[in-house]
Scaffold this motif. Sequence first.
Motif, short mmCIF file in Angstrom:
data_model
loop_
_atom_site.label_atom_id
_atom_site.label_comp_id
_atom_site.label_asym_id
_atom_site.label_seq_id
_atom_site.Cartn_x
_atom_site.Cartn_y
_atom_site.Cartn_z
N VAL A 36 -14.97 -22.67 27.08
CA VAL A 36 -14.79 -21.63 28.08
C VAL A 36 -13.34 -21.62 28.56
O VAL A 36 -12.88 -22.62 29.12
CB VAL A 36 -15.70 -21.88 29.31
N VAL A 37 -12.65 -20.52 28.33
CA VAL A 37 -11.29 -20.40 28.81
C VAL A 37 -11.34 -19.69 30.17
O VAL A 37 -11.91 -18.60 30.28
CB VAL A 37 -10.42 -19.60 27.81
N VAL A 38 -10.78 -20.34 31.20
CA VAL A 38 -10.85 -19.74 32.55
C VAL A 38 -9.48 -19.35 33.08
O VAL A 38 -8.49 -20.01 32.83
CB VAL A 38 -11.43 -20.67 33.64
N SER A 39 -9.49 -18.29 33.87
CA SER A 39 -8.31 -17.89 34.64
C SER A 39 -8.38 -18.55 36.00
O SER A 39 -9.40 -19.12 36.38
CB SER A 39 -8.32 -16.38 34.88
N ALA A 40 -7.31 -18.34 36.76
CA ALA A 40 -7.29 -18.78 38.15
C ALA A 40 -8.32 -17.97 38.94
O ALA A 40 -8.68 -16.86 38.55
CB ALA A 40 -5.91 -18.55 38.72
N LYS A 41 -8.77 -18.55 40.04
CA LYS A 41 -9.62 -17.81 40.97
C LYS A 41 -8.86 -16.55 41.40
O LYS A 41 -7.62 -16.56 41.47
CB LYS A 41 -9.88 -18.73 42.17
N GLY A 185 -20.49 -31.20 23.88
CA GLY A 185 -20.96 -30.37 25.00
C GLY A 185 -20.05 -29.20 25.21
O GLY A 185 -19.34 -28.77 24.30
N LEU A 186 -20.07 -28.70 26.46
CA LEU A 186 -19.20 -27.57 26.77
C LEU A 186 -17.81 -28.04 27.20
O LEU A 186 -17.70 -29.05 27.89
CB LEU A 186 -19.82 -26.79 27.93
N VAL A 187 -16.80 -27.32 26.79
CA VAL A 187 -15.44 -27.65 27.23
C VAL A 187 -14.91 -26.48 28.05
O VAL A 187 -14.97 -25.33 27.62
CB VAL A 187 -14.52 -27.93 26.02
N VAL A 188 -14.44 -26.77 29.26
CA VAL A 188 -13.79 -25.75 30.09
C VAL A 188 -12.28 -25.98 29.97
O VAL A 188 -11.80 -27.08 30.24
CB VAL A 188 -14.22 -25.87 31.57
N LEU A 189 -11.58 -24.97 29.53
CA LEU A 189 -10.15 -25.12 29.26
C LEU A 189 -9.36 -24.11 30.08
O LEU A 189 -9.76 -22.94 30.18
CB LEU A 189 -9.94 -24.90 27.75
N SER A 209 -4.34 -15.21 30.13
CA SER A 209 -5.53 -16.00 29.77
C SER A 209 -6.32 -15.37 28.63
O SER A 209 -6.97 -16.08 27.86
CB SER A 209 -6.46 -16.16 30.97
N ASP A 210 -6.26 -14.06 28.52
CA ASP A 210 -6.92 -13.41 27.38
C ASP A 210 -6.29 -13.90 26.07
O ASP A 210 -6.98 -14.24 25.12
CB ASP A 210 -6.74 -11.89 27.43
N TYR A 211 -4.98 -13.90 26.07
CA TYR A 211 -4.24 -14.37 24.89
C TYR A 211 -4.62 -15.83 24.60
O TYR A 211 -4.85 -16.21 23.45
CB TYR A 211 -2.75 -14.20 25.16
N SER A 212 -4.72 -16.65 25.68
CA SER A 212 -5.17 -18.04 25.49
C SER A 212 -6.49 -18.08 24.76
O SER A 212 -6.68 -18.87 23.83
CB SER A 212 -5.37 -18.76 26.83
N ALA A 213 -7.42 -17.24 25.20
CA ALA A 213 -8.75 -17.24 24.59
C ALA A 213 -8.66 -16.89 23.10
O ALA A 213 -9.34 -17.49 22.26
CB ALA A 213 -9.66 -16.25 25.32
N GLY A 214 -7.79 -15.94 22.78
CA GLY A 214 -7.59 -15.57 21.37
C GLY A 214 -7.03 -16.73 20.55
O GLY A 214 -7.50 -16.99 19.45
N VAL A 215 -6.06 -17.44 21.09
CA VAL A 215 -5.47 -18.53 20.33
C VAL A 215 -6.41 -19.73 20.24
O VAL A 215 -6.46 -20.40 19.21
CB VAL A 215 -4.08 -18.97 20.85
N VAL A 216 -7.19 -19.96 21.28
CA VAL A 216 -8.14 -21.07 21.23
C VAL A 216 -9.21 -20.77 20.16
O VAL A 216 -9.57 -21.64 19.37
CB VAL A 216 -8.78 -21.30 22.62
N ALA A 217 -9.66 -19.53 20.11
CA ALA A 217 -10.64 -19.14 19.08
C ALA A 217 -10.04 -19.34 17.69
O ALA A 217 -10.69 -19.88 16.79
CB ALA A 217 -11.06 -17.68 19.28
N ASN A 218 -8.80 -18.94 17.52
CA ASN A 218 -8.13 -19.11 16.24
C ASN A 218 -8.00 -20.59 15.89
O ASN A 218 -8.36 -21.02 14.79
CB ASN A 218 -6.74 -18.44 16.31
N ALA A 219 -7.50 -21.37 16.84
CA ALA A 219 -7.23 -22.79 16.57
C ALA A 219 -8.50 -23.58 16.26
O ALA A 219 -8.47 -24.57 15.54
CB ALA A 219 -6.49 -23.41 17.75
N LEU A 220 -9.63 -23.13 16.81
CA LEU A 220 -10.88 -23.85 16.57
C LEU A 220 -11.74 -23.17 15.50
O LEU A 220 -12.89 -23.55 15.30
CB LEU A 220 -11.69 -23.95 17.88
N ASP A 221 -11.17 -22.16 14.84
CA ASP A 221 -11.93 -21.40 13.83
C ASP A 221 -13.27 -20.93 14.38
O ASP A 221 -14.31 -21.11 13.73
CB ASP A 221 -12.16 -22.26 12.57
N ALA A 222 -13.22 -20.35 15.56
CA ALA A 222 -14.47 -19.92 16.21
C ALA A 222 -15.13 -18.77 15.45
O ALA A 222 -14.46 -18.02 14.73
CB ALA A 222 -14.16 -19.48 17.64
N LYS A 223 -16.43 -18.65 15.64
CA LYS A 223 -17.17 -17.53 15.04
C LYS A 223 -16.92 -16.26 15.84
O LYS A 223 -16.78 -15.18 15.29
CB LYS A 223 -18.68 -17.84 15.08
#
Length: 461
Positions: A36-41, A185-189, A209-223
């Motif tokens: 889970v990629v999170v932004s600031a509150k 388990g779940l990872v909050v990043l 943070s959207d861009y972060s989510a895209g790169v995290v998906a790429n780096a982990l070969d997400a589905k």
Amino acid sequence: MADVTVHKFGGGILKTAQDYQRAATILNGFGPGNVVVVSAKFGVTDQLAGILANLSPNSGDVDAFSQKLLEDHLHALEDVSDSTIQKEASKRVLELVSRLNKVLFGAFLLQELTPRTVELVHSFGERLSAVILDAYLKDRGVRSKAWMSDDAGLIVEGRFSNGTVDLTQTAQNFQKTIRPDVQEGLVVLTGYFGKNADGHVLTLGRGGSDYSAGVVANALDAKKLLVWKDVEGFMSADPKTVPNARLIPSLTYKEAEELGFFGAKILHPKTMAPLQEKGIAVEIKSVFDPQKTGTVISGNGHQAKSVAKSVAVKKNACIVTLHGGSLLDVSSIAYPLFEELQKHDLPIDAISTSQSDLSLCLEEKYLHELQRALGHARIPVSDVAIEKDVSLLGLVGEGMRHTIGVSARLFSCLAQSKVNIRMISQGASEINITVAISKSDVDKALKSVHAEFIEGEASLA
Ligand code: ASP
Ligand code: MG
């Protein structure tokens, strides 16, 4: 290894303790293999930027700011029912705020704010937010771990506040850092930032943070990447102006990127490239209706049914026209101009040229900077004209490619509505046509273009 799914929760849906609860309830249904990629509150990055902007020699301001930030985040933890988990998270929140307080004090004492300090300060919103979401997950008995993206080895290069992620290095680092926890388990990043090669925090720019989510998906070969919002997805127009606007069920990466450039506040346009590279599909989902899938973005998001999928508007733009005079052709203006634009990192929305003139359309907030850039550049212009109160209207859709007559239809529809077109730009990719119009014509232009291109379509797939 199980398939990985990346989730993104933005600050817009993380305002209160109840919002963090809701996010945790949704995520409760997902087990190992979910990141889970999170932004600031909500609003916190603005507050951090605000305290830096008002750097005053009054140390009391810093303490008051930190105290308020601490209270806000402790407040967000108030619905955690297990007192041990709540205490543990509160302790981490306190540690983070104390660290931030020291950094702010350092800057205030020195009366010096380096870009490096700015970046570090800006990262605290995401750090605090990750700790809070992690606590709500643990409270539900979910095995979860909060990771800070700099510790996880998310490597960012390039300029301050506008970094680009080194995907190869990041993917390698993730194998050693978060990958084992993703399996368990779940990872909050934390979204929005990483670190550069020297180990210093570097952010990806506001909304990053959207861009972060895209790169995290790429780096982990997400589905896939699930982007959680308070709406179901991209719309064919802004429903506030066009009541007949419809949800767009599918988009290609390119279409989503174009709409992002137009300021559709759904996904930052930088998000798409790392996803497209690996063909990772994005699903936009509303936290209020988690079972339903809104817009799906993928490589095959276009089934060639509709010509256009959305008509978008960017307000508060202006047109700057450089007249070269009769003796100069446009290339002698373009070369020094583009060099200067790049140096100043100015986002230009549309360009149009004639034999000796060159017009640029950009958001009004960048006008001042453009004027400074023009002052620096040795551009042989005889005159510069500025036109304010302009809006850009863009028709977007892969279906326009190779369809004859789209511009003609667009122009005649605008003409019928008595909308004067002040500038035209069509990208060679042919997936959007952009026209600059007067701000006062926006509403009627939107309604008539939407009626012409979208309302008659059976499907926007
Ligand atoms: N918190 C950062 C911002 O407000 C990043 C993000 O939310 O995407 O810009
Ligand atoms: Mg955002």
